[in-house]
Design an enzyme around this catalytic site. Structure first.
Site, short mmCIF file in Angstrom:
data_model
loop_
_atom_site.label_atom_id
_atom_site.label_comp_id
_atom_site.label_asym_id
_atom_site.label_seq_id
_atom_site.Cartn_x
_atom_site.Cartn_y
_atom_site.Cartn_z
N LYS A 36 0.95 -1.15 0.14
CA LYS A 36 0.18 -0.01 0.04
C LYS A 36 0.86 1.18 -0.32
O LYS A 36 2.01 1.24 0.42
CB LYS A 36 -0.87 0.22 1.11
CG LYS A 36 -2.12 -0.90 1.05
CD LYS A 36 -3.06 -0.82 2.46
CE LYS A 36 -4.10 -1.63 2.52
NZ LYS A 36 -5.04 -1.68 1.19
N ARG A 54 -10.67 -11.09 1.49
CA ARG A 54 -11.54 -12.05 0.62
C ARG A 54 -10.92 -13.44 0.61
O ARG A 54 -11.47 -14.50 0.73
CB ARG A 54 -12.11 -11.73 -0.88
CG ARG A 54 -10.91 -11.48 -1.68
CD ARG A 54 -11.29 -10.70 -2.92
NE ARG A 54 -11.15 -9.41 -2.55
CZ ARG A 54 -11.53 -8.48 -3.38
NH1 ARG A 54 -11.86 -8.52 -4.68
NH2 ARG A 54 -11.36 -6.99 -2.97
N1 BES Z 1 -8.40 -3.64 4.15
C1 BES Z 1 -8.61 -3.21 2.91
C2 BES Z 1 -9.84 -2.37 2.41
C3 BES Z 1 -9.99 -1.02 3.26
C4 BES Z 1 -9.83 0.15 2.37
C5 BES Z 1 -10.59 -0.95 4.47
C6 BES Z 1 -9.90 1.39 3.16
C7 BES Z 1 -10.80 0.32 5.07
C8 BES Z 1 -10.46 1.49 4.31
C9 BES Z 1 -8.61 -4.38 1.88
O1 BES Z 1 -7.93 -5.45 2.36
C10 BES Z 1 -7.96 -3.73 0.47
O2 BES Z 1 -6.70 -3.65 0.54
N2 BES Z 1 -8.68 -3.83 -0.51
C11 BES Z 1 -8.24 -3.42 -1.81
C12 BES Z 1 -8.76 -4.30 -3.00
C13 BES Z 1 -8.33 -4.09 -4.10
C14 BES Z 1 -6.98 -4.62 -4.46
C15 BES Z 1 -9.03 -5.07 -5.18
C16 BES Z 1 -9.04 -2.06 -1.97
O3 BES Z 1 -10.24 -1.74 -1.88
O4 BES Z 1 -8.41 -1.01 -2.51
MN MN Z 2 -5.67 -5.23 1.59
#
Ligand code: BES
Ligand code: MN
Ligand code: ZN
Length: 490
Positions: A269, A343
């Site tokens: 990230k 997921r």
């Molecule tokens: N934990 C994150 C989602 C999230 C984002 C929670 C912002 C709280 C605030 C999740 O694991 C994630 O990183 N999701 C990605 C998925 C994508 C790579 C398909 C996302 O939402 O960007």
């Molecule tokens: Mn994630």
């Protein structure tokens, strides 16, 4: 916070008193013996206090009392949220003066549970790691409700003791969320579930599957995500059986995402706000907080809590983009992004849930940024399969009541095409558009053995700034929602 009750027609020497008032209306004194009516009316007449929902003004009487006038908003729009917001505003205002106790003149039509929620939840502060704690002014420690004539004291006391249990569940979930990732890791969540079971008088039984047990049980998707971390991954299993003569007929299985820190893994990230990813166990916190409350209650339903918990880190052992993992169910997953980890761990837990033949399967997960983009912080995204859809309305009603709203998103078959893979049964990311639903469709492949509801709580589990009864940070979203829902589930 301790909340007591007292008849309001007696003289008392409280120094701090909360009075609730509607916009354009008079403050609600009832028969209260100590009310300084002329003072309040003067303040309103001079236009200093509007009664706007959540607004609060301190005024001082000649007898030395401090009055917190707090607004319920328009008289024809009073609902649970109004009671909560008014109580929260007064609690915060008084606490800021250094006060530690107060009386609250309770209007006859007050929603006592929501007043208690506003008072209690607005006083939350996580200061375990601050060496020099503020001695006072953190929150009110005791509030006495001055009951109007005609109030049913027994039922109010019952409501208060039940609320205290519910609210303690929310506070426990918040504690877990606030504590940083170097403290709350998968081992910590497992230990926490044991502590809850130990104090449940036999209502809650906890089993923790370690990595060896998970490997034995073919939880290869869950294990893949945790492989980049030195911290061991777990599946926490909690089983609730109430102390009732008759064994409950129905079983609800709850699954909470327990990523104790989400760096994104190899698909790392960006720097900005990455610290907030300590909240990526908000689903797990909700399940544990709920079990904290259940451990003191006897609801006529069997509840199973599953918490798949891992830390998502990059490292030489970490899973990679392009990897194909065969999940516990046998379905294969192509990893497009190691940041779509939630997921992947939920898949194995949802599949495992079939063991209990649930009458309803609900999962809670801080799953996608896309849901935050779509719905903001006002409600969680709710998705379901065909058999689960019938339960959506009841969840909406429960959420509206307690201030933890959920809202339905469509689950058209076509959305499933977003996660089609060339090399596996599905891929774990379908790109930016419809990202919340694509994640829901992914989970559905593992949850279709039962009536199922998915709650994407990424936008509601924590807030970037304080609001009404919620502090900045983790708020324990889901605990009160599920308690309200389960109380009416049969
Ligand atoms: N934990 C994150 C989602 C999230 C984002 C929670 C912002 C709280 C605030 C999740 O694991 C994630 O990183 N999701 C990605 C998925 C994508 C790579 C398909 C996302 O939402 O960007
Ligand atoms: Mn994630
Ligand atoms: Zn995540």
């Amino acid at each position: 916070m301790k909340i007591n009750v007292l008849a309001s027609d007696v003289h008392t020497d409280f120094e701090n008193i909360i009075v609730m008032a509607t916009a354009d209306g008079e403050p609600e004194f009832g028969e209260c013996a100590i009310a300084d009516k002329p003072l309040m009316l003067r303040v309103i007449e001079m236009g200093d206090f509007s009664g706007k929902r959540g607004s609060c003004l301190l005024v001082y009487g000649e007898d030395g009392r401090r009055w917190a006038m707090t607004g319920l908003g328009a008289a024809d729009k009073i609902n649970g949220r109004a009671w909560r917001a008014a109580a929260a505003a007064a609690q915060k205002k008084l606490a800021a003066t250094g006060a530690i106790s107060a009386a609250l003149i309770l209007p006859l039509d007050a929603d006592v549970a929501e007043v208690a929620a506003g008072l209690t939840l607005s006083g939350y502060k996580y200061d375990d790691l601050i060496s020099k704690k503020a001695a006072q002014g953190k929150h009110l420690e005791e509030v006495t409700l001055l009951l109007p004539e005609g109030a049913d004291i027994a039922s109010i006391e019952e409501t208060l003791s039940l609320s205290a249990i519910h609210l303690a569940g929310t506070q426990r979930a918040r504690d877990l969320m606030y504590a940083p990732g170097n403290i709350v890791n998968p081992d910590y969540l497992a230990a926490e579930s044991m502590r809850i079971a130990a104090k449940s008088e036999g209502r809650v039984k906890t089993t923790v599957m370690n990595e060896a047990a998970l490997a034995e049980g073919k939880f290869d998707a869950l294990l893949a995500v945790g492989r980049g971390s030195v911290n061991d991954s777990h599946l926490v299993i909690m089983e609730y059986t109430p102390h009732l003569e008759e064994i409950p007929e129905k079983t609800v299985v709850l699954v909470g995402k327990g990523v104790t820190f989400d760096t994104g893994g190899i698909s790392l990230k960006p720097v900005a706000l990455m610290e907030e990813m300590k909240y990526d166990m908000g689903g797990a916190a909700a399940v544990l907080g709920l079990f904290h409350a259940l451990s003191k209650l006897d609801l006529p339903v069997r509840v199973i809590g599953l918490v798949p918990t891992v830390e998502n880190m990059p490292g030489s052992q970490a899973y990679r983009p392009g990897d194909v993992i065969v999940s516990r169910s046998g379905l294969s997953i192509e990893v497009i992004s190691t940041d779509a980890e939630g997921r992947v761990i939920m898949a194995d837990a949802l599949d495992y849930a079939s063991k209990w033949e649930p009458d309803l399967l609900i999962d809670l997960a801080t799953l996608t940024g896309a849901t935050v983009v779509g719905l903001g912080h006002e409600c969680a995204g709710m998705m379901s399969n065909e058999k689960g859809a019938a339960f959506e309305e009841a969840l909406k009603v429960a959420g509206e009541k307690v201030g933890e709203r959920v809202w339905s998103l469509p689950m058209f078959e076509e959305y499933g095409e977003l996660i089609k893979s060339d090399v596996a049964d599905m891929k774990n990311s379908g790109g930016r558009y419809g990202g919340g639903i694509a994640a829901g469709k992914f989970l559905q492949r593992f949850a279709d053995h039962a009536p199922w509801i998915h709650l994407d709580i990424a936008g509601t589990a924590y807030l970037g700034k304080e609001r009404e009864h919620n502090p900045k940070g983790g708020n324990g979203f889901g605990v009160r929602l599920l308690l309200e829902f389960l109380e009416n589930f049969n």
